[in-house]
Design a protein around this motif. Sequence first.
Motif, short mmCIF file in Angstrom:
data_model
loop_
_atom_site.label_atom_id
_atom_site.label_comp_id
_atom_site.label_asym_id
_atom_site.label_seq_id
_atom_site.Cartn_x
_atom_site.Cartn_y
_atom_site.Cartn_z
N GLU A 138 -0.47 32.48 12.88
CA GLU A 138 -0.87 31.43 12.84
C GLU A 138 0.54 31.12 13.57
OE1 GLU A 138 1.59 28.87 8.66
OE2 GLU A 138 -0.07 30.74 8.55
N PRO A 139 1.12 29.62 14.22
CA PRO A 139 2.21 30.17 15.20
C PRO A 139 3.40 29.36 14.44
CG PRO A 139 0.97 28.14 14.44
CD PRO A 139 0.11 28.28 14.16
N VAL A 153 -0.53 22.24 18.69
CA VAL A 153 -0.32 24.07 19.10
C VAL A 153 -0.97 24.25 17.62
CG1 VAL A 153 0.07 26.49 18.58
CG2 VAL A 153 1.42 24.16 20.19
N VAL A 154 -2.20 25.16 17.39
CA VAL A 154 -2.83 25.54 16.40
C VAL A 154 -2.76 27.23 16.85
CG1 VAL A 154 -4.62 23.33 16.53
CG2 VAL A 154 -4.88 25.55 17.60
N GLY A 155 -2.26 27.91 17.05
CA GLY A 155 -2.29 29.05 16.76
C GLY A 155 -1.39 30.49 18.22
N GLU A 168 2.85 28.49 30.20
CA GLU A 168 1.14 28.91 29.91
C GLU A 168 0.65 29.40 28.20
OE1 GLU A 168 -1.11 32.76 31.83
OE2 GLU A 168 0.91 32.32 31.76
N MET A 169 -0.38 28.09 28.32
CA MET A 169 -1.51 27.96 27.13
C MET A 169 -2.80 28.61 27.54
SD MET A 169 1.90 24.52 25.76
CE MET A 169 0.00 25.02 24.24
N ARG A 223 1.72 37.22 24.24
CA ARG A 223 1.30 36.25 23.18
C ARG A 223 1.44 35.52 24.35
NH1 ARG A 223 4.73 39.91 22.00
NH2 ARG A 223 4.96 41.04 19.78
N LEU A 224 0.21 34.03 23.88
CA LEU A 224 -0.44 33.53 24.58
C LEU A 224 -0.26 32.01 23.30
CD1 LEU A 224 -2.75 33.16 27.40
CD2 LEU A 224 0.33 33.36 27.65
N PRO A 225 0.23 30.89 23.37
CA PRO A 225 0.01 29.42 23.04
C PRO A 225 -1.85 29.63 22.83
CG PRO A 225 1.53 30.00 23.60
CD PRO A 225 1.93 30.72 24.47
N ILE A 226 -2.19 29.19 22.02
CA ILE A 226 -3.81 27.87 21.55
C ILE A 226 -2.70 26.92 21.02
CG2 ILE A 226 -5.88 28.42 21.14
CD1 ILE A 226 -5.06 31.40 20.61
#
Length: 431
Positions: free
Chosen positions: A290-291, A252-254, A219-220, A241-244
Amino acid sequence: MTGFDTAFWLTCGAIATLLILSAFFSGSETALTAASRGKLRSQADKGSRGAKRALDITEDNERLIGSVLLGNNLVNILATSLATALFTRLFGESGVALATLVMTLLVLIFAEVLPKTYAITNAETAAARVSPVIALVIRVFSPLVSAIRSLVRGVLGLFGVKIDPDSHILAVREEIAGALQLGHSEGVVEKEDRDRILGALDLGDRTVEEIMLHRSNIEMLDAEEDPETLLSKCLESPHTRLPIFKDEPENVVGVVHAKDMLRAVNRVIRGPDAQPDGLDKFDITDVAMEPYFVPETTTLDDQMREFLRRHTHFALVVDEYGALQGLITLEDILEEIVGEITDEFDIDDDVTLTRTDDGHFLVDGSMTIRDLNRATDWSLPDDEANTVAGLVIHEAQMIPNQGQVFFFHGFRFEVAARESNRITQLKVRPL
Protein backbone atom coordinates in the motif's frame (compact mmCIF):
# COMPACT_ATOMS: atom_id res chain seq x y z
CA MET A 1 55.49 59.66 60.33
CA THR A 2 52.90 59.76 63.13
CA GLY A 3 50.24 58.22 60.91
CA PHE A 4 51.75 54.72 61.06
CA ASP A 5 49.78 53.59 64.10
CA THR A 6 47.48 50.65 64.77
CA ALA A 7 44.60 52.29 62.88
CA PHE A 8 46.83 52.68 59.83
CA TRP A 9 47.72 49.02 59.71
CA LEU A 10 44.13 47.94 60.37
CA THR A 11 42.97 50.13 57.48
CA CYS A 12 45.68 48.70 55.18
CA GLY A 13 44.61 45.19 56.15
CA ALA A 14 40.97 46.02 55.47
CA ILE A 15 41.83 47.44 52.03
CA ALA A 16 43.90 44.33 51.17
CA THR A 17 41.03 42.07 52.28
CA LEU A 18 38.54 44.04 50.22
CA LEU A 19 40.81 43.82 47.17
CA ILE A 20 40.97 40.04 47.62
CA LEU A 21 37.14 39.93 47.79
CA SER A 22 36.97 42.12 44.70
CA ALA A 23 39.29 39.74 42.86
CA PHE A 24 37.13 36.83 43.96
CA PHE A 25 33.92 38.46 42.68
CA SER A 26 35.53 39.51 39.39
CA GLY A 27 37.01 36.08 38.74
CA SER A 28 33.78 34.34 39.74
CA GLU A 29 31.73 36.45 37.35
CA THR A 30 34.07 35.66 34.46
CA ALA A 31 34.33 31.95 35.30
CA LEU A 32 30.59 31.39 35.68
CA THR A 33 29.65 33.32 32.54
CA ALA A 34 32.46 31.91 30.37
CA ALA A 35 32.16 28.29 31.51
CA SER A 36 30.66 25.89 28.98
CA ARG A 37 27.42 24.44 30.29
CA GLY A 38 28.09 21.34 28.23
CA LYS A 39 31.43 20.75 29.97
CA LEU A 40 29.88 21.50 33.38
CA ARG A 41 27.12 19.00 32.64
CA SER A 42 29.71 16.38 31.73
CA GLN A 43 31.61 17.00 34.98
CA ALA A 44 28.38 16.95 36.97
CA ASP A 45 27.43 13.60 35.44
CA LYS A 46 30.78 12.28 36.64
CA GLY A 47 29.96 13.27 40.22
CA SER A 48 31.34 16.82 40.57
CA ARG A 49 29.16 18.62 43.12
CA GLY A 50 30.80 21.96 42.30
CA ALA A 51 29.95 21.62 38.61
CA LYS A 52 26.37 20.67 39.50
CA ARG A 53 26.05 23.74 41.73
CA ALA A 54 27.60 25.93 39.01
CA LEU A 55 24.98 24.64 36.56
CA ASP A 56 22.20 25.52 38.99
CA ILE A 57 23.63 29.01 39.53
CA THR A 58 23.94 29.78 35.82
CA GLU A 59 20.32 28.78 35.13
CA ASP A 60 19.42 32.39 35.99
CA ASN A 61 22.23 34.55 34.64
CA GLU A 62 20.39 37.75 35.46
CA ARG A 63 20.25 36.93 39.17
CA LEU A 64 23.85 35.66 39.13
CA ILE A 65 25.28 38.78 37.53
CA GLY A 66 23.20 41.05 39.74
CA SER A 67 24.44 39.40 42.94
CA VAL A 68 28.10 39.26 41.88
CA LEU A 69 28.16 42.85 40.64
CA LEU A 70 26.47 44.03 43.82
CA GLY A 71 29.11 42.33 45.95
CA ASN A 72 31.93 43.51 43.70
CA ASN A 73 30.81 47.14 43.74
CA LEU A 74 30.30 47.12 47.51
CA VAL A 75 33.85 45.95 48.22
CA ASN A 76 35.39 48.20 45.53
CA ILE A 77 33.63 51.33 46.78
CA LEU A 78 34.42 50.51 50.41
CA ALA A 79 38.09 49.85 49.60
CA THR A 80 38.34 53.12 47.68
CA SER A 81 36.67 55.05 50.51
CA LEU A 82 39.06 53.61 53.09
CA ALA A 83 42.06 54.35 50.87
CA THR A 84 40.90 57.92 50.34
CA ALA A 85 40.48 58.45 54.08
CA LEU A 86 43.89 56.89 54.75
CA PHE A 87 45.77 58.91 52.12
CA THR A 88 44.01 62.12 53.15
CA ARG A 89 45.12 61.54 56.71
CA LEU A 90 48.73 60.97 55.58
CA PHE A 91 49.09 63.55 52.78
CA GLY A 92 46.31 66.01 53.28
CA GLU A 93 44.22 67.24 50.36
CA SER A 94 46.63 65.79 47.79
CA GLY A 95 45.86 62.35 49.23
CA VAL A 96 42.57 62.20 47.27
CA ALA A 97 44.33 62.23 43.89
CA LEU A 98 47.02 59.86 45.15
CA ALA A 99 44.42 57.44 46.54
CA THR A 100 42.58 57.50 43.20
CA LEU A 101 45.76 56.68 41.28
CA VAL A 102 46.93 53.93 43.66
CA MET A 103 43.51 52.24 43.97
CA THR A 104 42.95 52.37 40.20
CA LEU A 105 46.22 50.50 39.64
CA LEU A 106 45.57 48.00 42.45
CA VAL A 107 41.98 47.27 41.39
CA LEU A 108 42.86 47.06 37.69
CA ILE A 109 45.81 44.69 38.15
CA PHE A 110 44.96 42.58 41.18
CA ALA A 111 41.14 42.73 41.28
CA GLU A 112 40.28 42.70 37.57
CA VAL A 113 42.90 41.64 35.02
CA LEU A 114 44.70 38.98 37.09
CA PRO A 115 41.63 37.05 38.40
CA LYS A 116 39.73 37.36 35.12
CA THR A 117 42.70 36.12 33.11
CA TYR A 118 42.93 33.04 35.32
CA ALA A 119 39.16 32.50 35.27
CA ILE A 120 38.81 32.71 31.50
CA THR A 121 41.64 30.21 30.95
CA ASN A 122 40.28 27.76 33.56
CA ALA A 123 36.59 28.59 33.33
CA GLU A 124 35.01 25.25 34.25
CA THR A 125 37.47 24.48 37.07
CA ALA A 126 37.14 27.98 38.56
CA ALA A 127 33.35 27.92 38.23
CA ALA A 128 33.12 24.64 40.14
CA ARG A 129 35.40 25.96 42.92
CA VAL A 130 33.66 29.30 43.50
CA SER A 131 30.10 27.98 43.16
CA PRO A 132 29.52 27.25 46.91
CA VAL A 133 30.42 30.80 47.99
CA ILE A 134 28.59 32.44 45.09
CA ALA A 135 25.49 30.37 45.88
CA LEU A 136 25.59 31.80 49.42
CA VAL A 137 26.10 35.35 48.09
CA ILE A 138 23.10 34.96 45.78
CA ARG A 139 20.97 33.75 48.66
CA VAL A 140 22.01 36.68 50.90
CA PHE A 141 21.55 39.35 48.23
CA SER A 142 18.43 37.77 46.73
CA PRO A 143 15.84 40.31 48.07
CA LEU A 144 17.90 43.32 47.01
CA VAL A 145 18.79 41.80 43.63
CA SER A 146 15.11 41.04 42.95
CA ALA A 147 14.22 44.67 43.58
CA ILE A 148 17.07 45.86 41.35
CA ARG A 149 16.05 43.38 38.63
CA SER A 150 12.48 44.69 38.64
CA LEU A 151 13.76 48.24 38.37
CA VAL A 152 16.12 47.33 35.51
CA ARG A 153 13.38 45.50 33.60
CA GLY A 154 11.08 48.46 34.06
CA VAL A 155 13.66 50.88 32.69
CA LEU A 156 14.48 48.59 29.73
CA GLY A 157 10.77 48.15 29.11
CA LEU A 158 10.45 51.90 28.56
CA PHE A 159 12.81 51.49 25.60
CA GLY A 160 11.00 48.43 24.24
CA VAL A 161 13.63 45.90 25.35
CA LYS A 162 12.21 42.55 26.47
CA ILE A 163 14.18 40.26 28.78
CA ASP A 164 13.84 36.51 28.17
CA PRO A 165 15.57 34.46 30.90
CA ASP A 166 15.35 31.31 28.74
CA SER A 167 16.96 32.84 25.66
CA HIS A 168 20.24 30.99 26.30
CA ILE A 169 18.39 27.69 25.98
CA LEU A 170 16.99 28.66 22.59
CA ALA A 171 20.43 29.80 21.41
CA VAL A 172 22.18 26.47 22.01
CA ARG A 173 21.86 25.36 18.38
CA GLU A 174 23.17 28.69 17.10
CA GLU A 175 26.07 28.44 19.56
CA ILE A 176 26.96 24.95 18.32
CA ALA A 177 26.71 26.03 14.69
CA GLY A 178 28.85 29.10 15.34
CA ALA A 179 31.47 27.05 17.19
CA LEU A 180 31.65 24.57 14.30
CA GLN A 181 32.02 27.34 11.71
CA LEU A 182 34.73 29.01 13.79
CA GLY A 183 36.51 25.70 14.34
CA HIS A 184 36.45 24.96 10.62
CA SER A 185 37.80 28.43 9.71
CA GLU A 186 40.66 27.91 12.18
CA GLY A 187 41.44 24.44 10.84
CA VAL A 188 40.41 22.59 14.00
CA VAL A 189 37.20 21.02 12.63
CA GLU A 190 37.20 19.15 9.31
CA LYS A 191 34.67 20.25 6.69
CA GLU A 192 33.09 16.78 6.60
CA ASP A 193 32.62 16.73 10.38
CA ARG A 194 31.13 20.23 10.34
CA ASP A 195 28.71 19.34 7.53
CA ARG A 196 27.53 16.15 9.26
CA ILE A 197 26.75 17.86 12.56
CA LEU A 198 25.13 20.89 10.95
CA GLY A 199 23.10 18.58 8.70
CA ALA A 200 21.75 16.72 11.73
CA LEU A 201 20.93 19.99 13.51
CA ASP A 202 19.00 21.32 10.50
CA LEU A 203 16.66 18.32 10.08
CA GLY A 204 14.00 19.92 12.26
CA ASP A 205 13.99 23.11 10.18
CA ARG A 206 13.76 21.56 6.72
CA THR A 207 10.82 19.90 4.96
CA VAL A 208 10.57 16.90 2.67
CA GLU A 209 9.65 19.25 -0.18
CA GLU A 210 13.21 20.61 -0.18
CA ILE A 211 14.95 17.29 -0.87
CA MET A 212 12.30 15.07 -2.48
CA LEU A 213 12.73 13.63 -5.96
CA HIS A 214 10.36 15.65 -8.14
CA ARG A 215 7.49 13.77 -9.77
CA SER A 216 8.89 14.49 -13.25
CA ASN A 217 11.90 12.30 -12.39
CA ILE A 218 10.08 9.43 -10.68
CA GLU A 219 10.38 6.06 -12.42
CA MET A 220 6.96 4.35 -12.29
CA LEU A 221 5.26 1.18 -13.54
CA ASP A 222 1.92 1.09 -15.32
CA ALA A 223 -0.24 -1.66 -13.80
CA GLU A 224 -1.97 -2.18 -17.17
CA GLU A 225 1.21 -3.23 -18.98
CA ASP A 226 1.84 -6.92 -19.64
CA PRO A 227 3.79 -8.86 -16.95
CA GLU A 228 6.87 -9.44 -19.13
CA THR A 229 7.26 -5.71 -19.78
CA LEU A 230 6.83 -4.96 -16.08
CA LEU A 231 9.39 -7.61 -15.16
CA SER A 232 11.89 -6.22 -17.69
CA LYS A 233 11.46 -2.66 -16.40
CA CYS A 234 11.83 -3.80 -12.81
CA LEU A 235 15.06 -5.67 -13.62
CA GLU A 236 16.50 -2.78 -15.65
CA SER A 237 15.75 -0.15 -13.01
CA PRO A 238 18.51 0.83 -10.57
CA HIS A 239 15.83 1.29 -7.89
CA THR A 240 14.57 -1.37 -5.48
CA ARG A 241 11.09 0.09 -4.95
CA LEU A 242 8.92 1.41 -7.78
CA PRO A 243 5.49 3.10 -7.56
CA ILE A 244 2.64 1.54 -9.59
CA PHE A 245 -0.11 3.64 -11.18
CA LYS A 246 -3.35 2.97 -13.02
CA ASP A 247 -4.77 5.09 -15.86
CA GLU A 248 -2.58 8.15 -15.02
CA PRO A 249 0.64 8.73 -13.07
CA GLU A 250 -1.24 10.76 -10.45
CA ASN A 251 -3.24 7.66 -9.48
CA VAL A 252 -0.65 5.65 -7.54
CA VAL A 253 -2.15 2.38 -6.35
CA GLY A 254 0.87 0.70 -4.78
CA VAL A 255 4.61 0.33 -4.44
CA VAL A 256 6.35 -2.86 -5.53
CA HIS A 257 9.61 -4.14 -4.10
CA ALA A 258 11.83 -5.84 -6.71
CA LYS A 259 12.47 -8.81 -4.44
CA ASP A 260 8.73 -9.34 -3.82
CA MET A 261 8.07 -9.24 -7.55
CA LEU A 262 10.85 -11.72 -8.33
CA ARG A 263 9.61 -14.10 -5.66
CA ALA A 264 6.07 -13.95 -7.07
CA VAL A 265 7.29 -14.47 -10.65
CA ASN A 266 9.43 -17.39 -9.50
CA ARG A 267 6.36 -19.04 -7.92
CA VAL A 268 4.23 -18.83 -11.06
CA ILE A 269 7.09 -20.05 -13.29
CA ARG A 270 8.95 -22.61 -11.17
CA GLY A 271 6.73 -23.22 -8.16
CA PRO A 272 4.66 -26.36 -7.38
CA ASP A 273 1.62 -24.85 -9.10
CA ALA A 274 3.56 -23.43 -12.04
CA GLN A 275 1.82 -23.36 -15.41
CA PRO A 276 3.16 -22.61 -18.93
CA ASP A 277 1.07 -19.44 -19.12
CA GLY A 278 1.52 -18.56 -15.45
CA LEU A 279 3.39 -15.33 -16.14
CA ASP A 280 0.59 -14.08 -18.39
CA LYS A 281 -1.84 -14.32 -15.46
CA PHE A 282 0.50 -12.52 -13.07
CA ASP A 283 -1.00 -9.36 -11.54
CA ILE A 284 1.58 -6.96 -10.14
CA THR A 285 -0.92 -5.33 -7.79
CA ASP A 286 -1.15 -8.63 -5.87
CA VAL A 287 2.43 -8.20 -4.61
CA ALA A 288 2.40 -4.40 -4.30
CA MET A 289 2.47 -2.72 -0.93
CA GLU A 290 0.00 0.00 0.00
CA PRO A 291 1.46 3.42 -0.89
CA TYR A 292 2.52 5.64 1.99
CA PHE A 293 1.73 9.32 1.44
CA VAL A 294 3.18 12.23 3.42
CA PRO A 295 2.50 16.01 3.25
CA GLU A 296 5.19 18.10 1.60
CA THR A 297 5.41 20.28 4.74
CA THR A 298 6.59 17.41 6.98
CA THR A 299 9.97 18.16 8.56
CA LEU A 300 12.86 15.83 7.84
CA ASP A 301 13.25 15.12 11.54
CA ASP A 302 9.62 13.98 11.87
CA GLN A 303 9.78 12.01 8.62
CA MET A 304 12.90 10.12 9.69
CA ARG A 305 11.21 9.16 12.97
CA GLU A 306 8.14 8.03 11.03
CA PHE A 307 10.25 5.91 8.68
CA LEU A 308 11.89 4.21 11.66
CA ARG A 309 8.54 3.67 13.39
CA ARG A 310 6.89 2.19 10.30
CA HIS A 311 9.96 0.10 9.35
CA THR A 312 9.82 1.50 5.81
CA HIS A 313 12.19 3.57 3.68
CA PHE A 314 9.91 4.97 0.97
CA ALA A 315 7.14 7.60 0.92
CA LEU A 316 5.26 9.53 -1.74
CA VAL A 317 4.94 13.28 -1.19
CA VAL A 318 1.65 15.09 -1.84
CA ASP A 319 0.59 18.74 -1.60
CA GLU A 320 -2.36 20.19 0.29
CA TYR A 321 -4.72 19.09 -2.49
CA GLY A 322 -3.47 15.50 -2.46
CA ALA A 323 -1.66 15.84 -5.79
CA LEU A 324 1.55 13.87 -6.17
CA GLN A 325 4.64 16.09 -5.89
CA GLY A 326 7.49 13.63 -5.55
CA LEU A 327 8.97 10.89 -3.41
CA ILE A 328 11.38 10.72 -0.52
CA THR A 329 13.39 7.87 0.97
CA LEU A 330 15.25 7.35 4.21
CA GLU A 331 18.46 7.46 2.20
CA ASP A 332 17.61 11.01 1.04
CA ILE A 333 17.37 12.16 4.65
CA LEU A 334 20.56 10.38 5.70
CA GLU A 335 22.39 12.02 2.79
CA GLU A 336 21.56 15.40 4.31
CA ILE A 337 23.75 14.35 7.25
CA VAL A 338 26.54 12.18 5.83
CA GLY A 339 26.62 13.40 2.22
CA GLU A 340 26.00 11.50 -1.00
CA ILE A 341 25.51 7.73 -0.57
CA THR A 342 26.20 5.64 -3.66
CA ASP A 343 26.23 1.93 -4.40
CA GLU A 344 27.05 -0.29 -7.38
CA PHE A 345 23.65 0.38 -8.97
CA ASP A 346 23.82 4.19 -8.91
CA ILE A 347 24.34 5.92 -12.24
CA ASP A 348 27.91 7.23 -12.41
CA ASP A 349 27.27 9.94 -15.00
CA ASP A 350 24.68 11.70 -12.86
CA VAL A 351 27.06 14.54 -11.95
CA THR A 352 25.42 17.77 -10.76
CA LEU A 353 28.54 19.90 -10.19
CA THR A 354 31.79 20.19 -12.13
CA ARG A 355 34.49 22.85 -12.20
CA THR A 356 35.75 24.33 -15.46
CA ASP A 357 39.24 25.55 -16.28
CA ASP A 358 38.14 29.21 -16.28
CA GLY A 359 37.03 29.06 -12.63
CA HIS A 360 33.29 28.58 -13.25
CA PHE A 361 31.17 25.81 -11.77
CA LEU A 362 28.83 23.93 -14.11
CA VAL A 363 25.78 23.33 -11.96
CA ASP A 364 22.77 21.16 -12.72
CA GLY A 365 19.67 23.33 -12.49
CA SER A 366 17.92 20.81 -10.24
CA MET A 367 20.76 20.81 -7.69
CA THR A 368 19.57 22.14 -4.35
CA ILE A 369 21.08 25.37 -3.08
CA ARG A 370 21.96 23.63 0.17
CA ASP A 371 23.96 20.94 -1.65
CA LEU A 372 25.76 23.60 -3.69
CA ASN A 373 26.62 25.58 -0.56
CA ARG A 374 27.79 22.41 1.12
CA ALA A 375 30.03 21.42 -1.78
CA THR A 376 31.58 24.84 -2.35
CA ASP A 377 31.38 26.50 1.11
CA TRP A 378 29.24 29.27 -0.37
CA SER A 379 26.30 30.91 1.39
CA LEU A 380 23.62 31.39 -1.26
CA PRO A 381 20.19 31.97 0.34
CA ASP A 382 17.61 29.19 0.15
CA ASP A 383 14.63 31.01 1.67
CA GLU A 384 12.81 31.68 -1.61
CA ALA A 385 13.87 28.65 -3.69
CA ASN A 386 15.15 25.11 -3.14
CA THR A 387 17.14 24.65 -6.35
CA VAL A 388 19.75 26.75 -8.13
CA ALA A 389 17.46 27.12 -11.16
CA GLY A 390 14.64 28.21 -8.86
CA LEU A 391 16.88 30.86 -7.31
CA VAL A 392 17.75 32.30 -10.71
CA ILE A 393 14.10 32.35 -11.82
CA HIS A 394 13.08 33.99 -8.54
CA GLU A 395 15.71 36.71 -8.81
CA ALA A 396 15.17 37.29 -12.54
CA GLN A 397 11.36 37.24 -12.20
CA MET A 398 11.26 35.40 -15.53
CA ILE A 399 12.35 32.18 -17.22
CA PRO A 400 15.71 33.19 -18.74
CA ASN A 401 16.94 32.15 -22.16
CA GLN A 402 20.14 30.26 -22.78
CA GLY A 403 23.17 32.57 -22.60
CA GLN A 404 21.56 35.18 -20.34
CA VAL A 405 23.75 36.37 -17.45
CA PHE A 406 22.66 37.62 -14.03
CA PHE A 407 24.52 39.07 -11.07
CA PHE A 408 23.12 38.78 -7.55
CA HIS A 409 24.18 37.73 -4.02
CA GLY A 410 27.80 38.31 -5.03
CA PHE A 411 27.77 35.67 -7.80
CA ARG A 412 27.60 35.53 -11.58
CA PHE A 413 24.96 33.17 -13.03
CA GLU A 414 24.90 32.25 -16.72
CA VAL A 415 22.18 30.03 -18.18
CA ALA A 416 24.17 27.32 -19.95
CA ALA A 417 21.29 25.08 -21.07
CA ARG A 418 17.51 25.19 -21.13
CA GLU A 419 14.89 22.60 -22.09
CA SER A 420 11.36 23.87 -22.61
CA ASN A 421 10.67 25.95 -19.49
CA ARG A 422 13.36 24.25 -17.39
CA ILE A 423 16.83 25.61 -16.74
CA THR A 424 18.91 22.45 -16.90
CA GLN A 425 22.43 23.82 -16.42
CA LEU A 426 24.10 26.99 -15.17
CA LYS A 427 27.60 28.42 -15.03
CA VAL A 428 28.22 29.99 -11.63
CA ARG A 429 31.19 31.74 -10.09
CA PRO A 430 31.69 34.20 -7.22
CA LEU A 431 32.41 37.77 -8.22
